[in-house]
Design a protein around this motif. Structure first.
Motif, PDB file in Angstrom:
ATOM      1  N   ALA A 140       0.896  -1.135   0.126  1.00 38.96           N
ATOM      2  CA  ALA A 140      -0.007  -0.006  -0.116  1.00 38.96           C
ATOM      3  C   ALA A 140       0.846   1.178  -0.146  1.00 38.96           C
ATOM      4  CB  ALA A 140      -1.006  -0.152   1.162  1.00 38.96           C
TER       5      ALA A 140
ATOM      6  N   ALA B  87       2.099   1.741  -3.413  1.00 37.99           N
ATOM      7  CA  ALA B  87       0.992   2.376  -4.393  1.00 37.99           C
ATOM      8  C   ALA B  87       0.894   3.893  -4.033  1.00 37.99           C
ATOM      9  CB  ALA B  87      -0.129   1.554  -4.247  1.00 37.99           C
TER      10      ALA B  87
ATOM     11  N   LYS C 296      -4.017   4.277   0.245  1.00 36.30           N
ATOM     12  CA  LYS C 296      -3.451   3.016   0.826  1.00 36.30           C
ATOM     13  C   LYS C 296      -4.552   2.346   1.538  1.00 36.30           C
ATOM     14  CE  LYS C 296       0.668   5.260   2.797  1.00 36.30           C
ATOM     15  NZ  LYS C 296       1.283   6.055   4.081  1.00 36.30           N
TER      16      LYS C 296
ATOM     17  N   TRP D 104      -6.332   0.486  -1.156  1.00 33.72           N
ATOM     18  CA  TRP D 104      -5.276  -0.909  -1.789  1.00 33.72           C
ATOM     19  C   TRP D 104      -5.650  -1.795  -1.045  1.00 33.72           C
ATOM     20  CZ3 TRP D 104      -1.472  -1.621  -5.486  1.00 33.72           C
ATOM     21  CH2 TRP D 104      -0.745  -2.525  -5.240  1.00 33.72           C
TER      22      TRP D 104
ATOM     23  N   ALA E  56      -4.647   0.090  -9.733  1.00 31.31           N
ATOM     24  CA  ALA E  56      -4.154   1.285  -9.160  1.00 31.31           C
ATOM     25  C   ALA E  56      -3.619   2.341 -10.197  1.00 31.31           C
ATOM     26  CB  ALA E  56      -3.129   1.020  -8.260  1.00 31.31           C
TER      27      ALA E  56
END
Length: 315
Positions: free
Chosen positions: A35, A38, A62, A65, A85
Motif C-alpha cells: 500500500a 502504491a 493506501k 489498496w 491502481a
C-alpha cells in the motif's frame, strides 16, 4: 527467470520444481508492491509535473489498496491490484491535468525545450479530488468497461444468458471468449488474443477497450501458424471479469465449459507427444468434444496457442 504478480501462478511454478529438473537452486524474490508503494507511485507521478497530493489523498490510496487486497483474499483472487491502481491514477490525472501549464520554447532557442509543469503551489486534497469514491479501485474497471462497450455502439447487456438477443450474445462471445480461459486447477486464466481472424465488430470493441486501457499489448505471436509480428492483446486485469457484471455472469455460466475445454487442450498436448490412446468414448465425452470443437471453430484463429502447442497437433 520467472516473473508473476499472481499468487496462483507462483504456486503453480513452485509445484513444477523446475530447479530439480535443471539441477539448480531456487531464489524467490517477492516483487509485489505494498500500500505504501502504491501511494508512492501516485505521489511521484503527480509530483513530477509539480502537483502535490496531500496526505489525506495518500492515506486514502493506501486504504483503497488494502480494501481491494482484502476483498481479493476473501474471494480467492490472486491478481495484484497494481494495474487497477495505475488505471485509477491515470484517470485522476486526466481529471486534473488542467492544473499543468505547458510552456513551449520560443522558436530558434536551441537551449530550451518543451516541458510541462504545474502552477506553483498546486496541490490536491481528498475534498478537492471529490472524496474517496474518486480513488476507489474496485468500481473503476466496471465503469470503464461500460464506457468502452457503449463507445463501440453496442447495446447495453442487461442480463446473462442473453436469450432475447442472439446477435448481441454472439458479439459478446466473440469478444470475450478468446481472452479468458481456466487453468488445470480451475482458476481463471487470461489469454493473449491475436487480431487475425476477428470480425469487424470484435475489432471495433477491442479498439474501444484499448482506448480506456482495458486491453493491453501482450507482445507478438510466437505461434508458428500466425503471421510474423502479429500483435497480441490481453485483458489488463482479472478484475475486468470479476467486476464487470456481463463478464462476471458470463464466466459463471461458461466456467464448466472452459474447464472441459482446458482438459481437451491438455489431452491434445499429451497425444501430440506420446500418441493417442485408444479408449471407448462415452456419449457424454463425444458431446463435450463436439461442443468444444464448435466453439473453437468460431474463435480458434483469434486465440494464441500455449508454448509447445502447434495448430495441427492441438486441432
Amino acid at each position: 527467470l520467472i516473473g508473476t504478480l499472481e499468487t496462483t501462478r507462483w504456486k503453480s511454478f513452485q509445484a513444477l520444481e523446475i530447479e530439480n529438473a535443471l539441477n539448480l537452486g531456487r531464489v524467490t524474490v517477492g516483487a509485489d508492491v505494498s500500500a505504501d508503494d502504491a501511494a508512492r507511485i501516485a505521489q511521484t507521478g503527480f509530483r513530477s509535473v509539480g502537483i502535490n497530493l496531500e496526505e489525506d489523498v495518500l492515506e486514502e490510496i493506501k486504504t483503497q489498496w488494502d480494501k481491494l487486497k482484502e476483498q481479493q483474499s476473501r474471494h480467492g483472487q490472486s491478481a495484484s491490484p497494481l494495474p487497477l491502481a495505475c488505471l485509477r491514477f491515470a484517470k485522476l490525472f486526466e481529471k486534473f491535468e488542467d492544473l499543468v501549464e505547458v510552456d513551449v520554447a520560443s522558436e530558434g532557442d536551441e537551449t530550451s525545450s518543451d516541458f510541462a509543469q504545474a502552477s506553483e503551489g498546486s496541490s490536491l486534497s481528498l475534498e478537492q479530488i471529490g472524496g474517496a469514491s474518486e480513488i476507489a479501485f474496485d468500481d473503476l474497471i466496471a465503469d470503464l468497461a461500460d464506457e468502452a462497450w457503449s463507445a463501440a455502439r453496442q447495446k447495453k447487456i442487461e442480463g446473462w444468458p442473453i436469450d432475447e438477443d442472439p446477435e448481441l450474445c454472439s458479439r459478446f462471445l466473440n469478444f470475450i471468449d478468446p481472452l479468458v480461459g481456466v487453468d488445470s486447477e480451475g482458476h481463471m486464466r487470461l489469454l493473449a488474443a491475436t487480431q487475425k481472424g476477428a470480425d469487424a465488430t470484435t475489432n471495433a470493441l477491442r479498439a474501444s477497450f484499448r482506448r480506456v486501457r482495458l486491453l493491453v499489448p501482450a507482445g507478438q505471436d510466437a505461434n508458428p501458424n500466425a503471421s510474423d509480428g502479429e500483435p497480441l492483446l490481453r485483458l489488463v486485469h482479472q478484475a475486468l471479469v470479476d467486476r464487470w457484471e456481463p463478464a462476471r455472469r458470463w464466466f459463471e455460466w461458461r466456467k464448466d465449459y472452459l474447464t472441459i475445454e482446458d482438459q481437451f487442450r491438455l489431452n491434445a498436448k499429451a497425444w501430440a507427444v506420446g500418441g493417442r490412446k485408444h479408449v471407448r468414448a462415452s456419449t457424454t465425452s463425444i458431446q463435450q468434444a463436439a461442443q468444444v470443437l464448435l466453439g473453437n471453430r468460431i474463435n480458434w484463429s483469434m486465440r494464441v496457442l500455449s508454448e509447445g502447442e502447434s495448430g495441427s497437433d492441438t486441432r
